[in-house]
Each structure stands twice: as C-alpha cells, then as structure tokens.
Design an enzyme around this catalytic site. Structure first.
Site, mmCIF file in Angstrom:
data_model
loop_
_atom_site.group_PDB
_atom_site.id
_atom_site.type_symbol
_atom_site.label_atom_id
_atom_site.label_comp_id
_atom_site.label_asym_id
_atom_site.label_seq_id
_atom_site.Cartn_x
_atom_site.Cartn_y
_atom_site.Cartn_z
ATOM 1 N N CYS A 1 0.843 -1.204 0.000
ATOM 2 C CA CYS A 1 0.000 0.000 0.000
ATOM 3 C C CYS A 1 0.876 1.251 0.000
ATOM 4 O O CYS A 1 1.677 1.469 0.919
ATOM 5 C CB CYS A 1 -0.912 -0.022 1.223
ATOM 6 S SG CYS A 1 -1.800 1.519 1.524
ATOM 7 N N CYS B 1 0.618 3.364 3.054
ATOM 8 C CA CYS B 1 1.305 2.752 4.199
ATOM 9 C C CYS B 1 2.800 3.024 4.123
ATOM 10 O O CYS B 1 3.452 3.271 5.144
ATOM 11 C CB CYS B 1 1.047 1.246 4.231
ATOM 12 S SG CYS B 1 -0.687 0.783 4.412
#
Length: 662
Positions: free
Chosen positions: A64, A67
């Site tokens: 991600c 992230c």
C-alpha cells in the site's frame, strides 16, 4: 608481521561475512532498528493482551503506497515516544503477509493503514481494539496518544502510570512529605488546553527521583508564590525548600525535557523496579520455498505477463476479499460486479475462465450476505481452483524492494487489460462503462488502501459523462492512470528503479508522442495511443511465464499445507488452533494428481515436494540464480583469500624457524 597477517585475516573474514549477510538481507517497512514493535499472527496475542501499557497497533499492507508514506511518521513517533513505553507503545503488523490474514480478518481490518487502540490489562482476547480516528500528522497522533492515556487514567489508572492531572497548591505544599524518595518536583505552568506539560510528564516518567506535574495558569496561589509571569514556564522545587526557574516563555516540550535531563544525579532506573518496556522484536519467521522469480534484467517490459494478471486475481480472491469478515450490501455487490466482468473479459487460460464463470454463477445466487467461510468454501468447490497460482509472484510488476509496485501495479494492469478486451469484443447489450463501474466499486469498497479508494473516487467523477463507447473507456482509464502517475511522481511510495512516468514512454510508442511535447509534459496523438493500448494489452502481447498455462509440462507440483493460524470463531476468539484441528489443503495440480480439501482458515504456505528442488529458488527470498551465484562466488573468493593468507603465514613462520641465527 604476525600482527599484520592476523589483521589481514580478520579483515577478509569480516568482509566475507558482511558480503554474505548483504546478499541475504531484504527490505521491510519496519526493521529491528526501529522503535516500532513488529508483530505477526503468533506474537500479537502475547504482546498486546494482559500487559500493563496501552498498545497502538498499525495494521498495514506492505504494498500500500499510503502505508509506505506513513511508515516514516510511525517510526519517528515511536522513536520520539520511547520514554513513554511504560505507559504506551507503538506496534505494527503486515496484513499483506498471508500468515497474518486470519488475524487481520479477526480484527475486522477493512483498509490500510488502520490504527487500533488496545487498553492495558485486557484479559479477554475477543476485544479487537478501538480504531484511532485521527489524522496522520505527527502532532495529531501525539495528542491522540495523550488523550488515550488520560481517558484510561480517569477510569482506572494503572499504579505505575504518571499523574497527568493538574496539581493544586495543597498537593505541592505536602509533596515531599508524601514522596520520600523523590528529590525534585518539577512544576510546568501552562494554559488549560496545552499538551506540553502532559508530554513532558510522560517523557520523564521513567526517572526515579523526579516527578513532573502540570499547574494551570488559574492556580493563582502557586503563580504568585513562585512569581510566574508567563506560561509555559518550568520551575524545579528541591527537598530543602528552594526553587529555581529552568525555562520560560517560548520554549517547547523538547526544551523543557532537555533542561530537566541536565539536572544533577538524575536517576534513570525504573520507578517501580521492574522492566515494563517491551523491546521491538522481529516477527516469527517461517522458512518457505519460493518459486523462481526472473531477474529484473531479463523481464520483457514491452509485454504483459500473465503471471502478474493471475497473481492479481489470486491476491484479490485469497487475501483482499477473504480478509473481510463478511460481504453484504455494497461490498457484496462490488465483488459480484468485479467477478462478472472478470468472467466475461479476462483473457486467461481455459481453466481460469471456467473457474471465473463458476464463481460468477454461484455469486449471482447470493442476494443477502456471505461470510468469509462461505467465500473460502465457494473457491474450494471449484474444480479449476488450481488454475490460480497458489503463491503470488510478480514479474513485470516486480519492484526493486519487497513493498514496491506488486499488487497495486497488477491491479492497474488487470483493469487496463479488461477495458481493452471489452473494446475488442464489442457487445451492444453491454454498458460501455461496465468494466470501469466495476473497477470504481471494487477500488472504493474493497481495495485495502483507503486513501487510494478516496482518490480514485475523485478521479471517477467525470467518468460517466466522458465514456460513451468501449474505446472511450480504454482512453479514460489511460488518462486517469497518467494523472495518478503525475501526482505520485517523486512520492515516497515510488520505486526508485521504476519512476512513475507518463505512459507510454517514447521508446515504447514513438508515434504516440507529438513533436511539441516534452518528456514530463507530453502532447499525445490519442488515435495512436488507442491503437498502442489495444496492442499492448491485447491477447497477442501476453507472455506466459509458466508454460503449464499453455498446456505444456506443468513443472513443479506444490503441496499446499495450512499455516498455524487462529480461527475466527466468535465463541472462542483467538484460540490457538492445533495441528489436528486444521483441515489440510491439497490443491489438485493441472494433471489432476492431488485431491484438495477445504481449509477453513484460508491461510496457506507453499512447500515444495521432493524431486523438483532444482526448479525453485533455494534462497526462498525471491533472488534469482544469478544473485545467489554471485553471493556464493564472492564468499568463496573471500574464503580462498583467507586460506591463502593463512598458508603464507604458516610457510613464513616455518622458514624463520629453520634459518640459523647469525
């Protein structure tokens, strides 16, 4: 001479070991050097339950992009609040790891990154934590940490926690009679809404002979007694009754903390004599055998690799969709629409097409909701389930780092391919936007990266007015992807070896670029672009990295066995499942020689059957044979030099002994 020889041997030995360790190292979002406690499915329970401090756990996915962007903030926050570890600590668990999937599903993680709060001394492991709903800016997170501590302190403050409540005149006057072993009392005068005093109290909580208390500016008696003129101001009272001003005015939390730590004889021992700090630790690792991944130098960048498309399906079905506790309402409809366009347009091998059509047919019979157990059973019942790879593997979408590109790249690739396939097989009965509508629904409701879903929703505002034909859909998705690439160029999530550029680049499609454009601001011939996209994402441009997909020798056969994961039984949450309780999975290979059974945990690891060891990468960490060969060659060379130096040292010593003294 002996000293020099020994030094040389030592240097070469160290260099050879360093070389080997370097070859075997790999990057992660969080490492042992960070103050973040790294968790996995095995270590999570024993770390966050029945402990005397709060845990903030980040549930993230290593692929991600948001992230990846958030990781430096989480690391810095953990480092900045290391002194708070008696009270609160930061941790993280990677939900992209298949071993952690049942755990993340049990904790009802629907997007990444998700931060959950776990209170101290929680006995019941059915407590799945409360989401921390604040922004991701560092100052907001620090304030949220303080708020969590304060809220718990009001309800039932653990004995070893410091007191964050404001001090009053009566407490100060009797302080040294109450606290016999404390040498310093630090008073931080501040405004009512300030967080500085609370943070300084937590910064100094581990020191034994000093206590820090907040005093609000409406405490007029103390203000007058110490002649406090401005806030924030820091005063230190001694046991003999004297007081000094350490700092005042515009100083920050860090200034106050530094001033206090300069006090003489400041004891750094724990106040209550026991070590409460959980040191950051590496998650439990299991050695698995990974299939051979082609070297990035040998990857054909001008083609679409079927392995990437199939891995996108496998990750979506077995991780992302399977990671939800249940599908209902919008999420169920999104999955149904996604599978419907896959069944109609996915250009994969016959076994995959049959698998998708069967899944689509069964999903259409669902009108209410579906649990993850039912989804797992639905996949397991399909005769052609083995057509999907049992382990995700990236080829064209492989990044230079483990968290680079990967799934997000393959999902873009998948939807570009579907729009081109729709344009290649026009059907007047079908909505020209069907693929894009399914993509929007899936990205905004099922895709793990929450910020990505919100951003795509904004991009899709113009979709329904700009797309009238299947060709329009192909071009709309291409324009949208280029806008995203432009926005993310230079972002922390960008792979340094694969920068986000405007696609297609001139070397791949010279005729797509008009002369007046530049590399960063190209001017497009959209007619040529459309023709290029149809060629690039068309079936004729696919590379089948696994020859078995085209009916040839399927190569290695894999035995799929379940990992030790935790069941999500609401009656016995987080109960450790024994090996006997686990239902084994034997996935039938393409030749039909293995039988498969349902795995209720839906968490698997791949283990190679004997007899095919030469076909897999022995490292298990995704390095090519060339990488391993170079490591071994350098290691052998270094070892040979060490042996040569040793032999030379022995020979010279013997000659010296034989030479008669003059």
């Amino acid at each position: 001479m002996r000293f020099k020889m020994a030094a040389g041997v030592y240097v070469f030995f160290v260099s050879s070991v360093v070389c080997l360790l370097f070859c075997l190292s790999f990057a992660e979002l969080y490492s042992e050097e960070d103050a973040v406690v790294r968790l996995d499915a095995i270590s999570l329970n024993r770390t966050i339950y029945n402990v005397p401090n709060v845990f903030l756990v980040e549930f993230y996915s290593s692929w991600c992009g948001h992230c990846v962007n958030f990781a430096p903030t989480w690391k810095a926050l953990a480092r900045d609040t290391q002194d708070w570890a008696e009270v609160i600590q930061l941790a993280a668990i990677d939900c992209a790891d298949s071993k952690n999937l049942p755990t993340c599903r049990q904790y009802d993680i629907k997007g990444y990154p998700t931060i959950k709060v776990f209170q101290p001394f929680t006995q019941n492991t059915s407590d799945i934590g409360n989401p921390l709903k604040v922004g991701r800016a560092s100052d907001k997170l620090v304030h949220a940490m303080v708020d969590v501590i304060e809220q718990r302190s009001v309800l039932n403050k653990p004995q070893h926690w410091p007191n964050l409540q404001p001090a009053h005149s009566s407490e100060v006057s009797e302080f040294f009679q109450t606290w016999k072993n404390v040498e310093y009392l630090a008073l931080l005068f501040e405004a009512n809404d300030s967080y500085v005093g609370k943070q300084v109290i937590l910064d100094m909580a581990k020191h034994d002979n000093i206590m820090v208390r907040r005093v609000l500016k409406n405490e007029e008696m103390l203000m007058k007694k110490l002649a406090v003129e401005v806030v924030p101001s820091l005063y230190v009272l001694y046991r003999n009754g004297s007081a000094i001003q350490l700092a005042r005015g515009g100083e920050t939390r860090f200034d106050f903390r530094l001033a206090l730590k300069k006090l003489p004889h400041l004891d750094r021992s724990q106040r209550h004599g026991e070590q409460l700090l959980l040191q950051p630790s590496a998650p439990t690792l299991e050695k698995t055998t990974a299939p051979r991944t082609p070297s990035m130098d040998n990857v054909n960048r001008s083609a679409v690799h079927m392995t990437d498309l199939l891995s996108a399906l496998a990750y979506s079905f077995k991780q992302e969709i399977a990671g939800r506790q249940e599908l209902e309402g919008q999420t169920l409809q999104a999955v149904q629409d996604f599978v419907k366009v896959l069944a109609k347009y996915f250009p994969g091998p016959p076994g995959v097409s049959a698998f998708l059509h069967n899944i689509n047919r069964r999903l259409n019979q669902r009108k209410t909701k579906m649990t993850y157990q039912e989804w797992a059973q639905l996949l397991d019942e399909q005769e052609d389930a083995s057509a999907l790879p049992q382990e995700v593997r990236w080829v064209g979408c492989r990044g230079s780092q483990p968290h680079g590109r990967g799934y997000s790249c393959s999902l873009w690739l998948l939807f570009h391919t579907l729009t081109v396939q729709q344009a290649a097989e026009p059907d007047p009965t079908q909505n020209s936007q069907s693929v894009l509508l399914a993509m929007r629904a899936y990205i905004t409701t099922m895709f793990g990266c929450q910020e990505c879903g919100k951003n795509f929703q904004k991009e899709a505002v113009t979709m329904e007015t700009e797309v009238a034909t299947p060709d329009d859909a192909v071009l709309w998705l291409w324009r949208t992807h280029n806008r995203v690439n432009k926005r993310l160029h230079g972002d922390l999530s960008e792979d340094p070896q694969f920068p986000k550029v405007q696609f297609p680049p001139p070397w791949l499609c010279p005729s797509c670029h008009l002369a007046q454009g530049t590399q960063t601001e190209p001017v497009w011939d959209e007619g040529q672009v459309l023709q290029f996209l149809k060629r690039h994402y068309g079936s004729a441009n696919f590379i089948y990295d696994n020859p078995s997909l085209q009916g040839q020798d399927p190569g290695p056969h894999f035995h799929i066995q379940p990992t030790m994961v935790r069941r999500s039984d609401p009656r016995q949450p987080h109960k450790q499942t024994s090996q006997q309780e686990l239902a084994g999975v034997h996935v039938k290979d393409l030749r039909g020689r293995l039988q498969r059974r349902h795995d209720p945990n839906f968490g698997i690891k791949v283990e190679k059957l004997p007899g095919n060891e030469n076909r897999a990468n022995p490292s298990g960490w995704g390095f090519s044979n060339l990488d391993i060969s170079m490591c071994v060659m350098l290691y052998v060379l270094s070892s040979g030099l060490v042996v040569g130096l040793y032999v030379m040292f022995i020979v010279k010593r013997r000659r010296r002994r034989r030479t008669p003294p003059v």
